[in-house]
Design a protein around this motif. Structure first.
Motif, PDB file in Angstrom:
ATOM      1  N   THR A   1      10.362   8.555  -0.624  1.00 50.94           N
ATOM      2  CA  THR A   1      11.658   8.458  -1.306  1.00 50.94           C
ATOM      3  C   THR A   1      12.398   9.783  -1.250  1.00 50.94           C
ATOM      4  O   THR A   1      13.605   9.828  -0.959  1.00 50.94           O
ATOM      5  CB  THR A   1      11.450   8.035  -2.774  1.00 50.94           C
ATOM      6  OG1 THR A   1      10.734   6.798  -2.804  1.00 50.94           O
ATOM      7  CG2 THR A   1      12.783   7.870  -3.481  1.00 50.94           C
TER       8      THR A   1
ATOM      9  N   TRP B   1       6.368  -3.594   0.118  1.00 52.00           N
ATOM     10  CA  TRP B   1       7.275  -2.897   1.033  1.00 52.00           C
ATOM     11  C   TRP B   1       7.367  -3.633   2.370  1.00 52.00           C
ATOM     12  O   TRP B   1       8.447  -3.785   2.925  1.00 52.00           O
ATOM     13  CB  TRP B   1       6.796  -1.459   1.239  1.00 52.00           C
ATOM     14  CG  TRP B   1       7.568  -0.705   2.275  1.00 52.00           C
ATOM     15  CD1 TRP B   1       7.082  -0.146   3.423  1.00 52.00           C
ATOM     16  CD2 TRP B   1       8.975  -0.419   2.266  1.00 52.00           C
ATOM     17  NE1 TRP B   1       8.084   0.452   4.131  1.00 52.00           N
ATOM     18  CE2 TRP B   1       9.268   0.307   3.448  1.00 52.00           C
ATOM     19  CE3 TRP B   1      10.009  -0.721   1.391  1.00 52.00           C
ATOM     20  CZ2 TRP B   1      10.554   0.740   3.766  1.00 52.00           C
ATOM     21  CZ3 TRP B   1      11.294  -0.292   1.702  1.00 52.00           C
ATOM     22  CH2 TRP B   1      11.549   0.435   2.878  1.00 52.00           C
TER      23      TRP B   1
ATOM     24  N   THR C   1      12.353   3.520  -3.956  1.00 55.01           N
ATOM     25  CA  THR C   1      12.175   3.833  -5.377  1.00 55.01           C
ATOM     26  C   THR C   1      11.601   2.629  -6.121  1.00 55.01           C
ATOM     27  O   THR C   1      10.734   2.771  -7.002  1.00 55.01           O
ATOM     28  CB  THR C   1      13.517   4.247  -6.009  1.00 55.01           C
ATOM     29  OG1 THR C   1      14.033   5.388  -5.315  1.00 55.01           O
ATOM     30  CG2 THR C   1      13.342   4.589  -7.482  1.00 55.01           C
TER      31      THR C   1
ATOM     32  N   ILE D   1       0.954   5.968  -4.743  1.00 57.12           N
ATOM     33  CA  ILE D   1       2.046   6.570  -5.528  1.00 57.12           C
ATOM     34  C   ILE D   1       2.646   7.770  -4.802  1.00 57.12           C
ATOM     35  O   ILE D   1       3.871   7.874  -4.641  1.00 57.12           O
ATOM     36  CB  ILE D   1       1.535   7.001  -6.931  1.00 57.12           C
ATOM     37  CG1 ILE D   1       1.141   5.769  -7.744  1.00 57.12           C
ATOM     38  CG2 ILE D   1       2.612   7.797  -7.668  1.00 57.12           C
ATOM     39  CD1 ILE D   1       0.531   6.094  -9.096  1.00 57.12           C
TER      40      ILE D   1
ATOM     41  N   PRO E   1       5.895   5.641   4.512  1.00 59.81           N
ATOM     42  CA  PRO E   1       4.823   5.351   3.541  1.00 59.81           C
ATOM     43  C   PRO E   1       3.490   4.981   4.191  1.00 59.81           C
ATOM     44  O   PRO E   1       2.427   5.353   3.676  1.00 59.81           O
ATOM     45  CB  PRO E   1       5.394   4.161   2.742  1.00 59.81           C
ATOM     46  CG  PRO E   1       6.865   4.251   2.913  1.00 59.81           C
ATOM     47  CD  PRO E   1       7.083   4.802   4.276  1.00 59.81           C
TER      48      PRO E   1
ATOM     49  N   CYS F   1       9.664   0.361  -4.847  1.00 64.44           N
ATOM     50  CA  CYS F   1       8.234   0.300  -4.499  1.00 64.44           C
ATOM     51  C   CYS F   1       7.444   1.377  -5.231  1.00 64.44           C
ATOM     52  O   CYS F   1       6.272   1.160  -5.583  1.00 64.44           O
ATOM     53  CB  CYS F   1       8.063   0.450  -2.986  1.00 64.44           C
ATOM     54  SG  CYS F   1       8.687  -0.963  -2.048  1.00 64.44           S
ATOM     55  N   THR F   2       8.080   2.528  -5.471  1.00 65.65           N
ATOM     56  CA  THR F   2       7.424   3.582  -6.251  1.00 65.65           C
ATOM     57  C   THR F   2       7.116   3.087  -7.659  1.00 65.65           C
ATOM     58  O   THR F   2       6.029   3.335  -8.206  1.00 65.65           O
ATOM     59  CB  THR F   2       8.316   4.842  -6.322  1.00 65.65           C
ATOM     60  OG1 THR F   2       8.657   5.268  -4.999  1.00 65.65           O
ATOM     61  CG2 THR F   2       7.596   5.976  -7.044  1.00 65.65           C
TER      62      THR F   2
ATOM     63  N   PHE G   1       4.800   6.916  -1.676  1.00 66.33           N
ATOM     64  CA  PHE G   1       6.167   6.439  -1.939  1.00 66.33           C
ATOM     65  C   PHE G   1       7.046   7.517  -2.556  1.00 66.33           C
ATOM     66  O   PHE G   1       8.252   7.576  -2.284  1.00 66.33           O
ATOM     67  CB  PHE G   1       6.128   5.186  -2.820  1.00 66.33           C
ATOM     68  CG  PHE G   1       5.860   3.927  -2.046  1.00 66.33           C
ATOM     69  CD1 PHE G   1       6.814   3.412  -1.175  1.00 66.33           C
ATOM     70  CD2 PHE G   1       4.649   3.266  -2.158  1.00 66.33           C
ATOM     71  CE1 PHE G   1       6.570   2.252  -0.441  1.00 66.33           C
ATOM     72  CE2 PHE G   1       4.399   2.110  -1.434  1.00 66.33           C
ATOM     73  CZ  PHE G   1       5.362   1.592  -0.571  1.00 66.33           C
ATOM     74  N   LEU G   2       6.464   8.382  -3.384  1.00 70.70           N
ATOM     75  CA  LEU G   2       7.255   9.481  -3.943  1.00 70.70           C
ATOM     76  C   LEU G   2       7.782  10.388  -2.839  1.00 70.70           C
ATOM     77  O   LEU G   2       8.977  10.741  -2.806  1.00 70.70           O
ATOM     78  CB  LEU G   2       6.399  10.284  -4.928  1.00 70.70           C
ATOM     79  CG  LEU G   2       6.209   9.685  -6.335  1.00 70.70           C
ATOM     80  CD1 LEU G   2       5.232  10.523  -7.131  1.00 70.70           C
ATOM     81  CD2 LEU G   2       7.560   9.611  -7.062  1.00 70.70           C
TER      82      LEU G   2
ATOM     83  N   SER H   1       4.140   0.841  -7.502  1.00 71.73           N
ATOM     84  CA  SER H   1       2.889   1.597  -7.351  1.00 71.73           C
ATOM     85  C   SER H   1       2.469   2.230  -8.675  1.00 71.73           C
ATOM     86  O   SER H   1       1.273   2.318  -8.984  1.00 71.73           O
ATOM     87  CB  SER H   1       3.044   2.674  -6.266  1.00 71.73           C
ATOM     88  OG  SER H   1       4.006   3.644  -6.632  1.00 71.73           O
TER      89      SER H   1
END
Length: 486
Positions: free
Chosen positions: A44, A130, A23, A37, A88, A25-26, A40-41, A29
């Protein structure tokens, strides 16, 4: 029997922790608005979902964690984190094959620093962060990190988990409660990281680079956001900062705590392990410095800086570089390879055989020579004035034997695969010692590992895992006795 429900419950909780790191790292991004983006979404979401499912599966588990459960839990945790940590890379298309993605992530969590990415500079900021974050979390141990922030998750089994994940044959505690010890050690680690960030920033790095290089330096990992590692900046000041913090990260964190927070610096120099650490760095630096000046035409300051940087980097198994040691005289490869094997102090973020074991081997050999002259003499092995039990000496012999055999066996497979002898040996040694760079003409300090065959990468991934968990904690899972009921 193995308490699988409890293992499901703990790993599920750990995946929720991993989800929170993803989160973060999200958020990075979104800040940079780059094309990672969605990667990572989704990562997560997948991680949180699997974490909740595993917690639900283990909802009725009792909290009786046996020693057998602890060894299985620790090994599974590192594998599961590597499997979810590679998502990711795959979703974003930054690494195309599962083999390469798993290799990269295992290299991160085990703080090895070997990479299959030929050009890291084109990658988004969040992906670079990350990679660095995996090393920073894995440096002191994933489960050990959990014990520090969520001691109730592991409960009464924390001591068994610590024994399965900690490094070194002699483990010292600063407090009767392991969770308190874990918090203090992580406090030292965090303080060291913050100080390193500030030092890099004052030396001329940008904020993002300062954070990433500080995390990988104090983790003794080696992942860098630039292809040329520390050499990218062409700054002696930055290189000297890196040398200092790599050196400090190689010291036993318990000793470092008493030296920094209790101002008992003299205690460091009473430690046999620290003395060997200092001696190995000093002798190796002077030797390589002379060779660089006489064979490669380096000036005095450059020879000193490059020699010291590489010696500290290899001995602390960090893997950062400020020069291409693959172009140095071959005798320097032997010196650096020896340091790679030995490693720094136990109880630090480093890999390798560890200086404390080196001290024990030296004292055992000295006693054996003395017994030839005095057969009836009773000569106990003492470390810092404390006798070492016969059980620990037997464990030392077993560890040395399996450490050496795994290097030879793996190197033999690589030679059969067509890798030249020098690279085969140093690749195996680099992986099991969690160093990262190798020495040779095919894969040197400035090259990636992408050219290795896939099955060799899986062997290397296993060596990284086994090396990070001190081998025995992993290999015990392959014994028949482990899976017996009694």
């Amino acid at each position: 029997m193995v308490n699988f429900h409890l293992i499901y419950k703990i790993i599920g909780s750990l995946l929720l922790l991993l989800g929170s790191l993803l989160t973060l790292c999200t958020g990075i991004s979104f800040y940079y608005m780059e094309d990672d983006i969605m990667a990572f979404l989704l990562s997560t979401l997948i991680t949180y979902s699997c974490g909740f499912i595993l917690k639900f599966m283990g909802r009725n588990a009792n909290n009786n964690l046996s020693r057998r459960d602890a060894y299985l839990l620790v090994t599974l945790t590192w594998i599961v984190f590597s499997l979810f940590g590679m998502i990711p890379f795959l979703i974003g298309g930054y690494i195309e094959s599962v083999t390469d993605a798993f290799f990269e992530t295992m290299s991160g969590f085990s703080t090895t620093g070997a990479t299959v990415i030929d050009d890291v500079e084109w990658m988004p900021h969040a992906i670079l962060f990350w990679r660095t974050q995996t090393q920073w979390i894995g440096a002191l141990g994933i489960v050990f990190f959990t014990i520090a922030i969520l001691p109730s998750m592991v409960g009464s089994g924390s001591v068994k988990v610590f024994a399965a994940e900690a490094t070194g044959p002699i483990r010292s505690k600063m407090h009767p409660r392991l969770s308190t010890t874990a918090k203090w050690i992580w406090s030292v680690y965090s303080a060291l990281t913050i100080a390193c960030i500030l030092a890099f920033y004052l030396a001329g790095m940008g904020v993002f680079d300062s954070i990433n290089y500080a995390m990988t330096t104090t983790a003794t990992g080696g992942f860098a956001p630039h292809n040329d590692s520390a050499a990218f900046f062409q700054s002696p000041a930055i290189e000297y900062v890196a040398i200092l913090f790599q050196f400090l990260a190689g010291v036993n964190f318990t000793m470092l705590y008493f030296a920094i927070f209790r101002l008992k610096i003299a205690n460091l120099f009473k430690s046999s392990e620290f003395k060997l650490y200092i001696l190995a760095i000093t002798v190796s630096t002077i030797w390589i410095m002379y060779l660089l000046m006489s064979h490669n035409g380096y000036g005095l300051e450059r020879a000193f800086r490059c020699a010291l940087f590489q010696v500290v980097s290899f001995m602390t198994t960090t893997g950062l570089f400020n020069d291409d040691a693959g172009l140095w005289p071959h005798i320097t490869w032997v010196i650096l390879g020896t340091l790679m094997f030995l490693g720094a102090c136990a109880g630090s973020t480093t890999g390798g055989f560890k200086c404390i074991r080196g001290v024990m081997v030296i004292k055992v050999l000295r006693n054996e020579f003395n017994k030839l002259l005095h057969p009836n003499a009773v000569l106990p092995v003492k470390i810092n004035g404390q006798p070492v039990s016969q059980q620990k000496l037997n464990s030392l012999l077993a560890f040395f034997a399996i450490f050496s055999l795994m290097i030879l066996f793996s190197a033999t497979i690589m030679i059969v695969a067509g890798i030249d002898n020098t690279n085969a040996i140093t690749i195996a040694l680099s992986c099991i010692s969690n160093v990262g760079p190798t020495l040779g003409t095919q894969i040197g300090p400035e090259m990636s590992w992408s050219q290795l065959p896939d099955y060799i990468k899986w062997i290397c991934s296993f060596l990284m895992l086994a090396g990070r968990l001190e081998i025995m904690s992993v290999l015990v899972l392959f014994t028949r006795g482990f899976w017996k009921d009694n």
